[in-house]
Design a protein around this motif. Structure first.
Motif, mmCIF file in Angstrom:
data_model
loop_
_atom_site.group_PDB
_atom_site.id
_atom_site.type_symbol
_atom_site.label_atom_id
_atom_site.label_comp_id
_atom_site.label_asym_id
_atom_site.label_seq_id
_atom_site.Cartn_x
_atom_site.Cartn_y
_atom_site.Cartn_z
ATOM 1 N N ILE A 126 7.504 11.687 -0.120
ATOM 2 C CA ILE A 126 6.826 11.072 1.083
ATOM 3 C C ILE A 126 5.611 10.232 0.485
ATOM 4 O O ILE A 126 5.400 8.928 1.151
ATOM 5 C CB ILE A 126 6.081 12.340 1.685
ATOM 6 N N GLY A 127 4.913 10.646 -0.389
ATOM 7 C CA GLY A 127 3.879 9.612 -1.074
ATOM 8 C C GLY A 127 4.412 8.448 -1.351
ATOM 9 O O GLY A 127 3.867 7.392 -1.079
ATOM 10 N N GLN A 128 5.368 8.284 -2.333
ATOM 11 C CA GLN A 128 6.302 7.018 -2.535
ATOM 12 C C GLN A 128 6.370 6.215 -1.389
ATOM 13 O O GLN A 128 6.246 5.040 -1.442
ATOM 14 C CB GLN A 128 7.536 7.608 -3.432
ATOM 15 N N LEU A 129 6.945 7.030 -0.135
ATOM 16 C CA LEU A 129 7.630 6.123 0.935
ATOM 17 C C LEU A 129 6.123 5.625 1.547
ATOM 18 O O LEU A 129 6.187 4.366 1.899
ATOM 19 C CB LEU A 129 7.909 6.966 1.795
ATOM 20 N N THR A 130 5.011 6.250 1.556
ATOM 21 C CA THR A 130 3.896 5.722 2.272
ATOM 22 C C THR A 130 3.386 4.459 1.655
ATOM 23 O O THR A 130 3.108 3.491 2.156
ATOM 24 C CB THR A 130 2.838 6.708 2.539
ATOM 25 N N ARG A 131 3.419 4.561 0.389
ATOM 26 C CA ARG A 131 2.949 3.462 -0.528
ATOM 27 C C ARG A 131 3.907 2.538 -0.509
ATOM 28 O O ARG A 131 3.366 1.128 -0.246
ATOM 29 C CB ARG A 131 2.956 4.158 -1.780
ATOM 30 N N ALA A 132 5.182 2.598 -0.374
ATOM 31 C CA ALA A 132 6.082 1.436 -0.327
ATOM 32 C C ALA A 132 5.945 0.821 1.089
ATOM 33 O O ALA A 132 5.829 -0.380 1.152
ATOM 34 C CB ALA A 132 7.454 2.107 -0.209
ATOM 35 N N ALA A 133 5.462 1.672 2.159
ATOM 36 C CA ALA A 133 5.626 0.921 3.551
ATOM 37 C C ALA A 133 4.223 0.081 3.737
ATOM 38 O O ALA A 133 4.370 -0.795 4.222
ATOM 39 C CB ALA A 133 5.281 2.226 4.631
ATOM 40 N N THR A 134 3.071 0.499 2.931
ATOM 41 C CA THR A 134 1.884 -0.201 3.104
ATOM 42 C C THR A 134 2.167 -1.333 2.331
ATOM 43 O O THR A 134 1.399 -2.555 2.768
ATOM 44 C CB THR A 134 0.713 0.550 2.571
ATOM 45 N N LEU A 135 3.003 -1.425 1.153
ATOM 46 C CA LEU A 135 3.256 -2.904 0.695
ATOM 47 C C LEU A 135 4.249 -3.535 1.254
ATOM 48 O O LEU A 135 4.397 -4.826 0.740
ATOM 49 C CB LEU A 135 3.652 -2.442 -0.771
ATOM 50 N N ASP A 136 4.916 -2.768 2.023
ATOM 51 C CA ASP A 136 6.086 -3.752 2.961
ATOM 52 C C ASP A 136 7.246 -4.226 2.068
ATOM 53 O O ASP A 136 7.425 -5.367 2.249
ATOM 54 C CB ASP A 136 5.313 -4.805 3.720
ATOM 55 N N ASP A 137 7.463 -3.239 1.111
ATOM 56 C CA ASP A 137 8.489 -3.635 0.332
ATOM 57 C C ASP A 137 9.939 -2.864 0.746
ATOM 58 O O ASP A 137 10.088 -1.683 0.601
ATOM 59 C CB ASP A 137 8.025 -3.102 -1.059
ATOM 60 N N PRO A 138 10.671 -3.724 1.178
ATOM 61 C CA PRO A 138 12.033 -2.892 1.721
ATOM 62 C C PRO A 138 12.589 -2.285 0.626
ATOM 63 O O PRO A 138 13.136 -0.988 0.990
ATOM 64 C CB PRO A 138 12.674 -4.285 2.364
ATOM 65 N N VAL A 139 12.937 -2.874 -0.380
ATOM 66 C CA VAL A 139 13.703 -1.954 -1.603
ATOM 67 C C VAL A 139 13.051 -0.836 -1.868
ATOM 68 O O VAL A 139 13.651 0.346 -1.845
ATOM 69 C CB VAL A 139 13.799 -3.102 -2.643
ATOM 70 N N ALA A 140 11.711 -0.761 -1.913
ATOM 71 C CA ALA A 140 11.050 0.414 -2.451
ATOM 72 C C ALA A 140 11.228 1.357 -1.335
ATOM 73 O O ALA A 140 11.018 2.573 -1.538
ATOM 74 C CB ALA A 140 9.606 -0.020 -2.739
ATOM 75 N N ILE A 141 11.108 1.059 -0.052
ATOM 76 C CA ILE A 141 11.075 1.887 1.086
ATOM 77 C C ILE A 141 12.426 2.585 1.320
ATOM 78 O O ILE A 141 12.574 3.830 1.146
ATOM 79 C CB ILE A 141 11.085 0.965 2.475
ATOM 80 N N ILE A 142 13.627 1.819 1.030
ATOM 81 C CA ILE A 142 14.888 2.250 0.998
ATOM 82 C C ILE A 142 14.961 3.412 -0.216
ATOM 83 O O ILE A 142 15.529 4.514 -0.242
ATOM 84 C CB ILE A 142 15.863 1.449 0.951
#
Lengths: 253, 253
Positions: free
Chosen positions: B139-155
């Motif tokens: 979850i933490g990883q996901l929120t971090r990726a979402a704030t950065l708006d990094d699609p690959v990291a989000i997936i």
DNA sequence: CATGCCTTGATTGTTGAACAATTAAGATAT
DNA sequence: ATATCTTAATTGTTCAACAATCAAGGCATG
């Protein structure tokens, strides 16, 4: 060998018609489409699964390559295929060995079986009757093998039954994962060949009862019986493993 | 013609008879412990999974071997590894191609996901709190990726979450089968990179909600939400596939 | 006697080359 | 324009050589 011997012709029978054969069956024969590495892997897998090659047996490349009449590189490909299926274990610069199944591995495999098989029974609700044809065929195969008192054929039919059950999911990938697990499990099942007499009768009865419950749509009863059946089978394999010596579970050396 | 002429000359400068170089740094990279076929497979898999090699792309042996600086035989091993993982497709006497995911394949994969993930939630009942640590990390990883708006990291984080959920089963083999399925699915997920903006917000909310329900022991609610989440995701991938025109080979004018 | 180094033999890891089998495309003849 | 032949390119398979590593035995040293 003779290094000056030119490789003129391998009398490999090309079973594929080079002519325009009008009657080319489009069936996906798993062997006609295979290269030599695949057939070598198939041969080795067969010997492993029927217990001719005991777990832990070393598989030196040169020896096996000459025995199977393939080159070392091709044999390596075959070994890799078997490793991907979990049938052999690899270590750098050491011979591949027939995989050994630990008690933990057995428990893991039965956890997987419980999940996939019990949910398959659940998913069978409301399916057309023809979905159960394959299971019925496995029942016939099983009774035939039981009357002949052929332990290998009995195990084969047993696994065919459970594979057919899992196929009720209708998912190609679930089925292949389950099949891979059963292959791995057969490493342990090979230990049972000698002393399964007392359980064979009950085994046939179990399966026939499950089949009947499935046909009558009594999923709950079938699940209950299947759960007990799997538990007994797991117990049996575990005790056989323990007797065979390789404890390999929680307690280290 | 002289077919049996052995070639002795070898212009590779190798100091064979001399002392071995004592200055070999023995770094303990996780990759340096693998053989070259494995690292080649890993490199290729990475490029495939992040979409750099689109589905259907041909993978000629010689070209790839020179690009990855390995021999053709070694590259063949790597290709076999990828084929076993379902990432490339093989056909006799034709170049291996990056696997294409059909609509049926997507549906099959989501059937598998539903089975393994929903049952994992069910199995989470009564587990200690520390079992959910990994999910929280995702979850933490996901929120971090979402704030950065990094699609690959989000997936990446999305898949890490679901992998952590499935790990609640506590079965090594269930987990590996699931991971293999997710890898295959990522072939289709790579199509979403460009147009996933509208759904990203809801995606984070979904996962956070599921995590909360899990922590509170509300398995039923979590299952319901998870089922809806998977259904929406499946729909998304299917429409993306349709839009991409799953024609496979590029039939240009 | 025990211990550690060193050599040696065996086996796997990796490469390059060669040939066979097959496919796809281009050229040619009808 | 179609069918057939030729040719180039690619994969399938094998071989031989070298490189890297492991297992065991021998030797010297304490």
């Amino acid at each position: 060998m003779n290094p000056t011997l030119p490789r003129l012709s391998r009398e490999r029978p090309t079973a594929r018609g080079s002519m325009t054969s009008p009657a080319t069956p489009r069936t996906h024969d798993p062997l006609s489409d295979a290269n030599r590495a695949d057939v070598a892997a198939h041969t080795l897998a067969s010997r492993i699964l029927r217990g001719e090659l005991a777990p832990g047996t070393r598989l030196p490349e040169i020896e096996l390559a000459t025995a199977l009449d393939v080159s070392r590189n091709t044999l390596r490909e075959a070994i890799k295929i078997l490793a991907a299926r979990g049938l052999v274990q690899l270590q750098r610069h050491r011979s591949a060995t027939v995989a050994t199944l630990s008690a933990d591995g057995v428990r893991d495999l039965y956890r997987m079986r419980r999940l996939l098989e019990l949910s398959a029974v659940e998913a069978s609700a409301g399916q057309p009757a023809e979905s159960f044809h394959e299971i019925g065929a496995a029942i016939g195969q099983l009774t035939r093998a039981a009357t002949l008192d052929d332990p290998v054929a009995i195990i084969e039919a047993d696994l065919a039954f459970h594979r057919a059950v899992v196929r009720l999911h209708g998912s190609e990938r679930i089925e292949s994962a389950f099949t891979a697990g059963l292959d791995e499990l057969r490493l342990g099942l090979a230990l049972l060949d000698a002393r399964t007499e007392p359980t064979l009768g009950g085994l046939v009865d179990d399966h026939r009862a499950m089949y009947g419950l499935l046909l009558r749509g009594e999923q709950d009863g079938c699940r209950q019986l299947l759960r007990a059946h799997l538990g007994a089978s797991e117990e049996q394999v575990l005790t056989a493993l323990e007797r065979a010596g390789n404890g390999g579970s929680s307690n280290g050396p």
